[in-house]
Scaffold this active site. Structure first.
Site, PDB file in Angstrom:
ATOM      1  N   CYS A 149       0.827  -1.206   0.000  1.00 24.43           N
ATOM      2  CA  CYS A 149       0.000   0.000   0.000  1.00 24.43           C
ATOM      3  C   CYS A 149       0.867   1.264   0.000  1.00 24.43           C
ATOM      4  O   CYS A 149       0.660   2.164  -0.818  1.00 24.43           O
ATOM      5  CB  CYS A 149      -0.946  -0.019   1.192  1.00 24.43           C
ATOM      6  SG  CYS A 149      -0.162  -0.388   2.780  1.00 24.43           S
ATOM      7  N   TYR A 150       1.841   1.333   0.905  1.00 24.52           N
ATOM      8  CA  TYR A 150       2.701   2.516   0.931  1.00 24.52           C
ATOM      9  C   TYR A 150       3.451   2.685  -0.392  1.00 24.52           C
ATOM     10  O   TYR A 150       3.496   3.797  -0.943  1.00 24.52           O
ATOM     11  CB  TYR A 150       3.702   2.427   2.084  1.00 24.52           C
ATOM     12  CG  TYR A 150       3.138   2.669   3.453  1.00 24.52           C
ATOM     13  CD1 TYR A 150       2.530   3.881   3.782  1.00 24.52           C
ATOM     14  CD2 TYR A 150       3.238   1.707   4.449  1.00 24.52           C
ATOM     15  CE1 TYR A 150       2.036   4.118   5.059  1.00 24.52           C
ATOM     16  CE2 TYR A 150       2.743   1.930   5.732  1.00 24.52           C
ATOM     17  CZ  TYR A 150       2.150   3.132   6.042  1.00 24.52           C
ATOM     18  OH  TYR A 150       1.666   3.358   7.296  1.00 24.52           O
TER      19      TYR A 150
END
Lengths: 345, 345, 345, 345
Positions: A149-150
């Protein structure tokens, strides 16, 4: 209709896959598995699904899965993923893996941050599933390692600048803030409501496993070393990652020129929206959608820049991107199942 | 007992002053004023105060206020503050002003970011109320300009490094994240529950008025120019500011040495807590208290550092610090009224 | 100074006891114990306590505890409590137990809802620690069973009506809504941030263990059978219980007369505030304080009434009330350590 | 494609209409109006819509609207609605009005709770838009008064019991809890983030305007007088209404029999889900969807019952139901545009 199996359907990325796939015009979920809830209807585990999907959580029976499905999403923890993906691979079924196990091209990097890799040979066949950078390779890939996600938020924020070589690569700061769903559904003290709510903290400062993942992609894009300082934060909200990036520019730029560069870079991308000058994104505007919104502004008389990107960590940061990858792999229109507008408020 | 007047008692910093002063062993609130709620009991405006403080909201009658009180807090908006502070000053009553109106030594900077200053002459008598930096001057000051919330968190995070000249001053990034109470109690669309909750955004990127305030103090500390990139963010929580700072070090350092330097610098400070190595602060641990918690870690083989500070924006970032200033000004023990432990959870 | 031991200091009621006792003018915490964190500084478990309390978490060494403390709070789970309280009792040390183990006068009721009781003989010596109803008995009690959070809010809302026999006892509805801290600090899926946040549900409908506890006290007050329908709800907030009660009145009443009755009933109570006519309480106004706020209004032309009470479940609903009980038991002024104003916002 | 106009598109029900209609296979939004944001792109007002809908906010030009659209939603405040609906009506365009102005059959009731009605004659042509009760009438209605959010949750929870005459009509308690979006987007102090967050209160106790609306429908269903006690509460979350109802049964019942009765009553309803025995609903499971989930349990040996219903106040409680009404009015499949699964977490 493509028959799809979701392996590990009872975590947050699992239920999000189901939410998205229910609407998909060319795919239908034929199998869901769950070690923890085996034998239970998935709509009992997630009452939100009642009336929309009507399957029992099955066990990890490879033969049955391959017989009853044409495509597999593995939404299991890392380490578990590399134990099951090879079994699908050798049965000639294509897989999008949502764990970290097939994201790294270099098994030594994987080993350094996770553990020894069990199937290094497959790594070379796996493609990093960020369609904006690797669409062509994804099309043919037998295994797609769906991005973290990051990394999704950070890489999309940087890619145009790095591609155009306008940024000092030794000097990139990524201050990222995530909602709590990124931590998953396993009970831990740190993710209890009362520990997260009305709190705000940095965590795993300079030690988060998404750091080397970000670097892998930036280095490949830049074709030279990249120095990244990555600090993730936990924010009291369910969904969303806002990444604020601080970069030094190689030569003075103005905001509008950089925005043009971004708009061109993402011109044909269905899920990247570049904010007009003077605006920066809010995670509330992408909640539940597959969009990545990006805004920026130069600082220091054009010598530096602040870039801000917003995604829903469970959609563009996980399950939405996984479906986008499936669409690319299967030759479906890339937006299928992902046309949804963000839920605001 | 010092009789204290709170001018503008019905905003968030006002009620927080009252919450703190109720417990103060050497002060008592004798007067509260409110334009909006004049004539109402303050405990009707804030039922939390029922049974603890029993005053009517009065009007801004200077003569009566001076007669019935020995000390004044002005918790009114900027611009209003400079309209009323002179009236107290000329009546020889000392004031802690919680607005921005007496924070700037240079009236031109104030004018650039706010509006023309109405009483420039008083600026030279006002002291910037950060006791950790200006305790001696505060002691005698007729007027104290209570610092902004963001500046408090950012300056305390940087002061030891700047004092010890270990940091590259041209290159400081402040990524600050605040709860919603910092925006005050006036109704605006942007601060409605549904606009803030489950949202996260940067705002006033490089344009926030606390930027020049931070610079003023850093420049004074450094005795040379300082380049700051300041990006504030709005986080869905009531209270708290977490500031994450990214600095380049003049020479390689290790984390433990820098932590020692911080511990020494703040050794006698009652309200600054330096986190042990390996820990960084969480705003949940200072909620409702006057503490500023600071942690740090070097990056890039000691060439750079990440510093994180946490305060409650309404306490150390506003009303708590105002009471701390009053304590210093009046020769009271500095912790009086401020011994409270944070409310966790 | 009374030396106080907190057994089980690392749950939410434990840390709340410490937060309150730190300010107590006649008591000081001499011992904290924790099975889970034995050997660790309590301020490492709860960084909020850093600089305020400086003890190591010890083991459950009865002899040492009795030697170094004069009073004990047991903040352990039920069942564990009845395993340790007798050991303190036989060493002649008085105990406030925050679990359910000493709340029931009838061991069969306890057995029906919890498990067989290990020390039934001690039950007869224990007093139910609601000072508003049992102050005199608490004064001399060797063991006080500190009330549950829901019962505190519900009983205080009903006591005046039941005492004055104005209410139909067969017909009482208690719709109670609690923040998540009531569920404690042990990790469970149901109390994860993402399960609670943006959610709202009833749970244990008509099956919650606080039901029989409420009935015990109402029956004793009424001296006749009482029929209660008790439905608890989980609300996305850290602290607070709002109880909305629906009762049928024995004869028509008006709101102001009932409010008078309440005001008189609680006239000398330091921690019960009756709202003026037209107002009902908000948990935000008691957050962090030991107050119970109560408002009411008649319905149906005076034939029925709606009563609303608000408490902080960790303060008046647990640790604050425990300290209040200690004050009563030790002859201290009842408000000592509990003068705090609610944290708003 | 049905061309649809949304009058008052920049409130929360407005943007929710747009979110839903964007996906509708037989309708497209052709016009949006906003007094406040006239001339602005709607995607600037709501960046969540960027890339999905591309219209400018227009003014209330009836002729143009009628020319460019075939159907109208009025999402304006009550009083404004009855000023504009007649203009559409006389131009032969059908309207779903989301305000209260066309919900009451009796203009005197409307007048008592709101103000004098401007077009009483139209009231007799308007139909109360709860398809589960009035589907046939809605089909032909020129004007549909879309139900209030609280009434939707309460009426659906009661309808089967009242239809089957198993409930004591003099004695119905409705304890309803709503998220903050129900209060709309106009800035008020009471709906600021810091006033709602970590708070919980009853409001307008027995005085809320949705009370008479609920009564109107229950009376019609029962064909006799009904006594309702309605207490709404404000809960710190964006969306969702949980209604907990307490009823006395005319004769003893068991839970499973009542559940059967509910399941049969709603058997063909696409948007009502009856929970299996032992389960009660959570608003988290309907967030963003058009479902109303209902669970129940008998109390008091079958003499009473607790019913719990959950809806998303902006979907089934407003804009989703409005689209459902449009589908019924236009002969579209009733689920069109409303198939979405709830966003969990």
């Amino acid at each position: 209709m493509l028959r799809v199996a979701v392996i590990g359907a009872t975590g947050y990325t699992g239920v999000e896959l189901l939410r998205i796939l229910v609407h998909h015009p060319q795919a239908e979920v034929s199998i869901v598995t769950s070690r923890k809830h085996e034998g239970k209807p998935i709509s009992e585990v997630f009452p939100s699904l009642r009336g929309r999907i009507d399957l029992l959580c099955g066990s990890l029976n490879f033969d049955r899965i391959v017989k009853e499905s044409d495509f597999v999403f593995t939404a299991v923890p890392h380490k578990t993923a590399m134990e099951v993906v090879p079994d699908f691979h050798k049965r000639n079924i294509r897989v999008v893996d949502l764990s970290a196990d097939f994201r790294f091209r270099n098994p030594r990097v994987y080993q350094q941050w996770y553990q020894p890799h069990r199937c290094e040979d497959l790594l070379s066949q796996a493609v990093y599933g960020l369609p904006e950078l690797h669409r062509e390779a994804i099309r043919e890939a037998p295994i797609v390692g769906n991005p973290g996600c990051y990394p999704t938020g950070a890489i999309l924020a940087l890619a145009p600048m790095i591609s155009h070589r306008v940024v000092d690569l030794s000097h990139i700061v990524i201050d990222a803030k995530s909602g709590a769903s990124g931590a998953g559904r396993d009970p831990t003290e740190a993710t209890l409501y009362c520990e997260v709510n009305e709190g705000l903290k940095a965590y795993k400062v300079l030690e988060h496993r998404h750091g080397p993942e970000i670097e892998q992609e930036l280095v490949q894009l830049a074709q030279q070393p990249v120095g990244v300082i990555f600090v993730p934060h936990l924010v009291p909200m369910d969904r969303g990652i806002l990444s604020t990036l601080y970069v030094t520019l190689n030569q003075r730029q103005d905001t509008s020129h950089l925005l043009e560069l971004y708009s061109e870079f993402y011109e044909r991308e269905p899920f990247v929206r570049v904010c007009p000058e003077g605006q920066v994104p809010n995670v509330a505007d992408v909640r539940g959608s597959n969009f990545c919104d990006i805004g920026l502004k130069v600082a220091d008389n054009g010598g530096r820049a602040v870039i801000v990107s917003a995604i829903d960590n469970l959609v563009k940061g996980a399950s939405g991107q996984a479906v986008q990858n499936m669409n690319v792999m299967c030759g479906f229109p890339e937006e299928n199942g992902l046309e949804g507008v963000a839920l605001f408020p």
